[in-house]
Design a protein around this motif. Sequence first.
Motif, mmCIF file in Angstrom:
data_model
loop_
_atom_site.group_PDB
_atom_site.id
_atom_site.type_symbol
_atom_site.label_atom_id
_atom_site.label_comp_id
_atom_site.label_asym_id
_atom_site.label_seq_id
_atom_site.Cartn_x
_atom_site.Cartn_y
_atom_site.Cartn_z
ATOM 1 N N GLY A 1 31.441 11.660 -57.154
ATOM 2 C CA GLY A 1 30.579 12.130 -55.933
ATOM 3 C C GLY A 1 30.810 10.869 -54.936
ATOM 4 O O GLY A 1 30.989 10.963 -53.807
ATOM 5 N N GLY A 2 30.693 9.787 -55.308
ATOM 6 C CA GLY A 2 30.697 8.603 -54.763
ATOM 7 C C GLY A 2 32.045 8.232 -54.261
ATOM 8 O O GLY A 2 32.200 7.629 -53.227
ATOM 9 N N ALA A 3 33.073 8.431 -55.159
ATOM 10 C CA ALA A 3 34.436 8.249 -54.579
ATOM 11 C C ALA A 3 34.931 9.194 -53.551
ATOM 12 O O ALA A 3 35.719 8.917 -52.769
ATOM 13 C CB ALA A 3 35.178 8.501 -55.878
ATOM 14 N N ALA B 1 32.435 10.441 -51.292
ATOM 15 C CA ALA B 1 31.694 10.112 -50.187
ATOM 16 C C ALA B 1 32.120 8.882 -49.375
ATOM 17 O O ALA B 1 32.019 8.804 -48.272
ATOM 18 C CB ALA B 1 30.114 9.855 -50.562
ATOM 19 N N ASN B 2 32.966 8.135 -50.101
ATOM 20 C CA ASN B 2 33.203 6.868 -49.601
ATOM 21 C C ASN B 2 34.924 6.929 -49.548
ATOM 22 O O ASN B 2 35.433 5.882 -48.961
ATOM 23 C CB ASN B 2 32.789 5.560 -50.183
ATOM 24 C CG ASN B 2 31.410 5.041 -49.826
ATOM 25 O OD1 ASN B 2 31.048 5.113 -48.785
ATOM 26 N ND2 ASN B 2 30.817 4.583 -50.729
ATOM 27 N N ASP B 3 35.429 8.123 -49.502
ATOM 28 C CA ASP B 3 36.837 8.115 -49.714
ATOM 29 C C ASP B 3 37.485 6.726 -49.944
ATOM 30 O O ASP B 3 38.352 6.151 -49.460
ATOM 31 C CB ASP B 3 37.392 8.389 -48.402
ATOM 32 C CG ASP B 3 38.577 9.033 -48.357
ATOM 33 O OD1 ASP B 3 39.317 9.322 -49.378
ATOM 34 O OD2 ASP B 3 39.251 9.257 -47.192
ATOM 35 N N VAL B 4 37.403 6.560 -51.408
ATOM 36 C CA VAL B 4 37.820 5.180 -51.829
ATOM 37 C C VAL B 4 39.205 4.938 -51.771
ATOM 38 O O VAL B 4 40.092 6.095 -51.921
ATOM 39 C CB VAL B 4 37.237 4.773 -53.120
ATOM 40 C CG1 VAL B 4 35.704 4.785 -52.967
ATOM 41 C CG2 VAL B 4 37.527 5.913 -54.224
ATOM 42 N N HIS B 5 39.814 3.800 -51.805
ATOM 43 C CA HIS B 5 41.312 3.650 -51.872
ATOM 44 C C HIS B 5 41.395 2.349 -53.072
ATOM 45 O O HIS B 5 40.454 1.945 -53.384
ATOM 46 C CB HIS B 5 41.585 3.033 -50.655
ATOM 47 C CG HIS B 5 40.884 1.817 -50.096
ATOM 48 N ND1 HIS B 5 39.451 1.892 -49.575
ATOM 49 C CD2 HIS B 5 41.298 0.500 -50.333
ATOM 50 C CE1 HIS B 5 38.967 0.621 -49.531
ATOM 51 N NE2 HIS B 5 40.003 -0.571 -49.811
ATOM 52 N N THR C 1 26.574 14.803 -45.468
ATOM 53 C CA THR C 1 26.785 16.394 -45.173
ATOM 54 C C THR C 1 26.133 17.397 -46.043
ATOM 55 O O THR C 1 25.933 18.484 -45.850
ATOM 56 C CB THR C 1 28.270 16.633 -45.507
ATOM 57 O OG1 THR C 1 28.799 16.329 -46.329
ATOM 58 C CG2 THR C 1 28.942 15.770 -43.933
ATOM 59 N N GLY C 2 25.719 16.725 -47.301
ATOM 60 C CA GLY C 2 25.106 17.766 -48.181
ATOM 61 C C GLY C 2 25.473 16.945 -49.797
ATOM 62 O O GLY C 2 25.778 16.045 -49.749
ATOM 63 N N LEU C 3 24.848 17.947 -50.669
ATOM 64 C CA LEU C 3 24.892 17.507 -51.907
ATOM 65 C C LEU C 3 26.136 17.951 -52.851
ATOM 66 O O LEU C 3 26.217 19.281 -52.677
ATOM 67 C CB LEU C 3 23.603 17.847 -52.804
ATOM 68 C CG LEU C 3 23.574 17.289 -54.045
ATOM 69 C CD1 LEU C 3 23.137 15.605 -53.989
ATOM 70 C CD2 LEU C 3 22.415 17.828 -54.719
HETATM 71 C C1 FAD Z 1 33.865 -4.258 -58.484
HETATM 72 C C2 FAD Z 1 34.055 -3.135 -57.479
HETATM 73 C C3 FAD Z 1 35.269 -3.057 -57.000
HETATM 74 C C4 FAD Z 1 35.176 -2.193 -55.970
HETATM 75 N N1 FAD Z 1 36.430 -1.631 -55.661
HETATM 76 C C5 FAD Z 1 36.711 -0.890 -54.529
HETATM 77 C C6 FAD Z 1 38.120 -0.492 -54.040
HETATM 78 O O1 FAD Z 1 38.978 -1.305 -54.520
HETATM 79 N N2 FAD Z 1 38.042 0.370 -53.269
HETATM 80 C C7 FAD Z 1 37.255 1.072 -52.454
HETATM 81 O O2 FAD Z 1 37.248 1.950 -51.773
HETATM 82 N N3 FAD Z 1 35.852 0.745 -52.908
HETATM 83 C C8 FAD Z 1 35.410 -0.100 -54.080
HETATM 84 N N4 FAD Z 1 34.256 -0.519 -54.578
HETATM 85 C C9 FAD Z 1 33.531 0.496 -53.958
HETATM 86 C C10 FAD Z 1 32.844 1.555 -54.751
HETATM 87 O O3 FAD Z 1 34.065 2.273 -55.034
HETATM 88 C C11 FAD Z 1 32.416 2.774 -53.820
HETATM 89 O O4 FAD Z 1 31.214 1.902 -53.202
HETATM 90 C C12 FAD Z 1 31.750 4.101 -54.424
HETATM 91 O O5 FAD Z 1 31.623 5.172 -53.406
HETATM 92 C C13 FAD Z 1 30.848 3.586 -55.525
HETATM 93 O O6 FAD Z 1 30.428 5.148 -56.021
HETATM 94 P P1 FAD Z 1 29.048 5.019 -56.607
HETATM 95 O O7 FAD Z 1 29.398 6.475 -57.668
HETATM 96 O O8 FAD Z 1 28.357 4.139 -57.273
HETATM 97 O O9 FAD Z 1 28.262 5.770 -55.562
HETATM 98 P P2 FAD Z 1 27.051 5.209 -54.821
HETATM 99 O O10 FAD Z 1 27.271 3.702 -54.451
HETATM 100 O O11 FAD Z 1 25.716 5.358 -55.689
HETATM 101 O O12 FAD Z 1 26.921 5.960 -53.508
HETATM 102 C C14 FAD Z 1 28.042 6.045 -52.670
HETATM 103 C C15 FAD Z 1 27.969 7.189 -51.697
HETATM 104 O O13 FAD Z 1 28.182 8.324 -52.114
HETATM 105 C C16 FAD Z 1 27.341 9.257 -52.114
HETATM 106 N N5 FAD Z 1 27.190 10.298 -53.095
HETATM 107 C C17 FAD Z 1 26.997 9.910 -54.264
HETATM 108 N N6 FAD Z 1 26.838 11.137 -55.111
HETATM 109 C C18 FAD Z 1 26.987 12.157 -54.280
HETATM 110 C C19 FAD Z 1 27.012 13.544 -54.323
HETATM 111 N N7 FAD Z 1 26.804 14.070 -55.423
HETATM 112 N N8 FAD Z 1 26.689 14.364 -53.268
HETATM 113 C C20 FAD Z 1 27.017 13.654 -51.820
HETATM 114 N N9 FAD Z 1 27.016 12.344 -51.915
HETATM 115 C C21 FAD Z 1 27.215 11.764 -52.835
HETATM 116 C C22 FAD Z 1 25.886 8.290 -51.744
HETATM 117 O O14 FAD Z 1 25.134 9.097 -50.933
HETATM 118 C C23 FAD Z 1 26.442 7.006 -51.000
HETATM 119 O O15 FAD Z 1 26.733 7.530 -49.437
HETATM 120 C C24 FAD Z 1 34.210 -1.292 -55.417
HETATM 121 C C25 FAD Z 1 32.874 -1.462 -56.101
HETATM 122 C C26 FAD Z 1 32.703 -2.680 -56.917
HETATM 123 C C27 FAD Z 1 31.411 -2.766 -57.604
#
Ligand code: FAD
Length: 438
Positions: free
Chosen positions: A113-115, A117-121, A169-171
């Motif tokens: 979910g976090g990946a 929501a932040n569209d990680v790269h 936008t929602g869960l």
């Molecule tokens: C060591 C380290 C390295 C990292 N490297 C990178 C990197 O290379 N690239 C990159 O892009 N990021 C990186 N990040 C950041 C991290 O990948 C993102 O912040 C990621 O979103 C965290 O996921 P999380 O599950 O912990 O979510 P959280 O941090 O708990 O939440 C992130 C977001 O997700 C939403 N969310 C979570 N679950 C749901 C759900 N079920 N429905 C709707 N929304 C939801 C939350 O509301 C919040 O807005 C790194 C972080 C760390 C600590």
Amino acid sequence: MSTVLSWGRYPHLPQEVHGVAWRDSAQAAWLDASRESGTTLAFGNGRSYGDSCLAASGHVVQTLALDRLIAADWQTGVLRAEPGVTLEQILDVAIPRGWMLPVTPGTKYATLGGAIANDVHGKNHHVRGTFGRHVRRFALARSDGTQFECSPDEQPEFFAATIGGLGLTGLILWAEIQLMPIRSSMIAMKSIRFTNLDEFFALSERLDPLHEYSVAWVDCQSRGSALGRGIFMVGDHATEGPLEVERRTKRIVPFTLPIPVFNRVTLRALNELYYQKQQSGEVSATVSYDTYFYPLDSLLEWNRIYGRAGFQQYQCVVPPSSAREATREILDAISESGTGSFLAVMKRCGDLRSPGLLSFPREGTSLALDFPQRDALNTRLFARLDAIVSEAGGRIYPAKDAHMSGADFRTAYPQWHQLEALRDPALLSRFWERTTRT
Ligand SMILES: Cc1cc2nc3c(=O)[nH]c(=O)nc-3n(C[C@H](O)[C@H](O)[C@H](O)COP(=O)(O)OP(=O)(O)OC[C@H]3O[C@@H](n4cnc5c(N)ncnc54)[C@H](O)[C@@H]3O)c2cc1C
């Protein structure tokens, strides 16, 4: 009730945790929590650094217990899972079957979910784009009691707004992603020392097209003709070798240190040591995917080394036209300030578009750096860096942010209006409140 913080432990705003355990009752549990506190926010595993994962109300709905894999087709690599599943859990089942996450951030402890929501790269942005490009569909629950599936063809506005939509936008109740086939869990990597910023750009131009992964470590304390020196690292999945989940011994920082370990002297010494340790020329090695992608994960709770005040990460991306000049100015300002961290990462992002409305990555050069929190950080150094980034037409990553001004955010992400229009009224983060209402 237990509390959680974001990864940077700044701002220090403990969030009261409301748990959800079952997919069927998650929406009701979330709505119960929202009724009590007005608004809430989903919380994955708190690997976001700043305040984008903190609820404006101080009440979050943690999804970690929604950790079930729902279905997987190991012929096609399509996997459906609940949102609290961590990337590590996905790798544990996928790697032995010859599949890998197509995009991974630098921690495997982020949730699905976090990946989204932040569209990680990750290190392969130049060839695979963001995580959102590999999301096929997901189910979204809204506070009006509705639930629906989103894909590029069904509810496309919600699909786009949720990818990189900061959880507003929602869960997300489940998501389906496309994995990437691999022949080995080992990574063949090469590291090359570069002596200044121009060499970084030259290496990146030459090597990025040839490799799946590419990233550089930069000595943020280097100055003058050595400004921007560092180590360039490229990697590819090995074509032969085991398909094994690696279990490395983990250490833990047992408590929060009273003061951060990084200061001007230790920082300079550490950077020098790391830079000199790498021989000049090329060094090749074959390492496990865990060592390659997640070096920091082997030290649990490493954020505690920054002391009680916590830390902030500054991550920006600047477009190709201004990248050289802006990166030089940013590194100059940081080196002059004598602060920063040992973990300074630079990477060129590619031009593959994300389906996400508010995604951070764009074509250009991205720089990420940790700073111990101190009083003048936002008003002095960050204000200077923000001015350079904004002048260069770049932007800051909300997942890492705890300081960006509302004006800078709204200029850099003009689509924020569209996300606001689709935001669920029962969801509000501190980040969104801070950047869209001031
Ligand atoms: C060591 C380290 C390295 C990292 N490297 C990178 C990197 O290379 N690239 C990159 O892009 N990021 C990186 N990040 C950041 C991290 O990948 C993102 O912040 C990621 O979103 C965290 O996921 P999380 O599950 O912990 O979510 P959280 O941090 O708990 O939440 C992130 C977001 O997700 C939403 N969310 C979570 N679950 C749901 C759900 N079920 N429905 C709707 N929304 C939801 C939350 O509301 C919040 O807005 C790194 C972080 C760390 C600590």
